[in-house]
Design a protein around this motif. Structure first.
Motif, PDB file in Angstrom:
ATOM      1  N   SER A 176       4.394  -8.314   1.828  1.00  0.00           N
ATOM      2  CA  SER A 176       3.409  -9.382   1.992  1.00  0.00           C
ATOM      3  C   SER A 176       2.697  -9.272   3.330  1.00  0.00           C
ATOM      4  O   SER A 176       1.481  -9.518   3.423  1.00  0.00           O
ATOM      5  CB  SER A 176       4.073 -10.752   1.849  1.00  0.00           C
ATOM      6  N   GLU A 177       3.415  -8.899   4.374  1.00  0.00           N
ATOM      7  CA  GLU A 177       2.797  -8.746   5.694  1.00  0.00           C
ATOM      8  C   GLU A 177       1.817  -7.577   5.699  1.00  0.00           C
ATOM      9  O   GLU A 177       0.732  -7.658   6.285  1.00  0.00           O
ATOM     10  CB  GLU A 177       3.879  -8.534   6.757  1.00  0.00           C
ATOM     11  N   ILE A 178       2.204  -6.473   5.050  1.00  0.00           N
ATOM     12  CA  ILE A 178       1.301  -5.323   4.953  1.00  0.00           C
ATOM     13  C   ILE A 178       0.067  -5.698   4.148  1.00  0.00           C
ATOM     14  O   ILE A 178      -1.060  -5.330   4.501  1.00  0.00           O
ATOM     15  CB  ILE A 178       2.022  -4.116   4.311  1.00  0.00           C
ATOM     16  N   GLU A 182      -3.653  -5.380   5.628  1.00  0.00           N
ATOM     17  CA  GLU A 182      -4.528  -4.344   5.080  1.00  0.00           C
ATOM     18  C   GLU A 182      -5.495  -4.875   4.014  1.00  0.00           C
ATOM     19  O   GLU A 182      -6.209  -4.095   3.382  1.00  0.00           O
ATOM     20  CB  GLU A 182      -3.668  -3.217   4.478  1.00  0.00           C
ATOM     21  N   TYR A 183      -5.474  -6.194   3.796  1.00  0.00           N
ATOM     22  CA  TYR A 183      -6.353  -6.822   2.796  1.00  0.00           C
ATOM     23  C   TYR A 183      -6.148  -6.213   1.408  1.00  0.00           C
ATOM     24  O   TYR A 183      -7.093  -5.841   0.710  1.00  0.00           O
ATOM     25  CB  TYR A 183      -7.830  -6.698   3.219  1.00  0.00           C
ATOM     26  N   GLU A 186      -0.130  -7.686  -2.910  1.00  0.00           N
ATOM     27  CA  GLU A 186       1.268  -7.259  -2.766  1.00  0.00           C
ATOM     28  C   GLU A 186       1.627  -6.220  -3.815  1.00  0.00           C
ATOM     29  O   GLU A 186       2.404  -5.289  -3.546  1.00  0.00           O
ATOM     30  CB  GLU A 186       2.205  -8.459  -2.865  1.00  0.00           C
ATOM     31  N   ALA A 187       1.074  -6.365  -5.024  1.00  0.00           N
ATOM     32  CA  ALA A 187       1.365  -5.400  -6.089  1.00  0.00           C
ATOM     33  C   ALA A 187       0.869  -4.002  -5.700  1.00  0.00           C
ATOM     34  O   ALA A 187       1.551  -2.997  -5.950  1.00  0.00           O
ATOM     35  CB  ALA A 187       0.711  -5.845  -7.393  1.00  0.00           C
ATOM     36  N   THR A 188      -0.304  -3.940  -5.070  1.00  0.00           N
ATOM     37  CA  THR A 188      -0.843  -2.649  -4.642  1.00  0.00           C
ATOM     38  C   THR A 188       0.039  -2.034  -3.553  1.00  0.00           C
ATOM     39  O   THR A 188       0.332  -0.831  -3.576  1.00  0.00           O
ATOM     40  CB  THR A 188      -2.280  -2.821  -4.118  1.00  0.00           C
TER      41      THR A 188
END
Length: 218
Positions: A176-178, A182-183, A186-188
């Motif tokens: 979630s933080e990434i 990175e806009y 979460e699935a990506t």
């Protein structure tokens, strides 16, 4: 409600008693066995077949690293589900914890961690997620020494985006933080992390952290 079977391998009787009481106090956890050295730990795990093993590193007869290898190898030989191993260490700077992770452990915690955090870690690794003592991560893996292996050729196979996500994950950021940084969804991010682990031949995010610090990629 499914019950998580927990075992402990540690050479300190008082510590074992405390962990036994702590685990037994939880309705979703069952304390199924304990051992005072690594060799006894392998035999105990083979007999009791715990879901999660709490493993000390420094013990007589056989240390926690070799005991972890033995427990996982025995489970694999039987064809059953391998237990998840959480290494418990006294020292912030303990290279043995990293060696145990390479041997198959699912993470490590300091022995003085809060009881609630230890209980949460047991549930977390049982659910398939790794745990690592955040307070010691950088210090631990920077303490490997002067010999540094070059990054394997597999690392070159990562795309630019995958390398960015690899570095963020290696620094301990969650999916979630990434995603926020990175806009991305979460699935990506989860898909990218899975591809990274596959390309590098790593089991989970804890091994990713070890890989990154071993090869001085962060």
């Amino acid at each position: 409600m499914s019950v998580i079977r927990v075992a402990l391998v540690d050479d300190q009787a008082l510590f074992r008693a405390g962990i036994r009481m702590l685990v037994s106090s939880q309705p979703d956890l069952e304390f199924v066995g304990e051992a005072g050295d690594g060799r006894e730990g392998i035999a105990m795990a083979s007999e009791q077949r715990p879901d999660v093993v709490l493993m000390d590193i420094r013990m007589p007869v056989l240390d926690g690293i070799e005991s972890t290898r033995g427990i996982l190898a025995d489970a694999a030989q039987r064809g059953g589900r391998q237990p998840r191993v959480i290494v418990l260490t006294t020292f912030d700077l303990d290279e043995g914890a990293a060696r145990a992770i390479r041997a198959g452990a699912s993470g490590f915690l300091l022995k003085d961690t809060d009881p609630e955090f230890l209980l949460a870690a047991i549930r977390t690794v049982h659910a398939g997620t790794s745990v690592i003592a955040a307070s010691a991560t950088r210090e631990l893996f920077e303490h490997f020494g002067d010999v540094v292996a070059e990054a394997p050729s597999e690392f070159e196979s990562l795309t630019g985006r995958e390398r960015e996500i690899f570095l963020l994950a290696a620094r301990g950021l969650s999916n979630s933080e990434i995603a926020r940084r990175e806009y991305l969804s979460e699935a990506t991010v989860k898909t990218h992390v899975s591809r990274i682990l596959g390309k590098l031949g790593l089991r989970d995010r804890v091994q990713l952290v070890v890989f990154a610090y071993e090869h001085r990629l962060v």
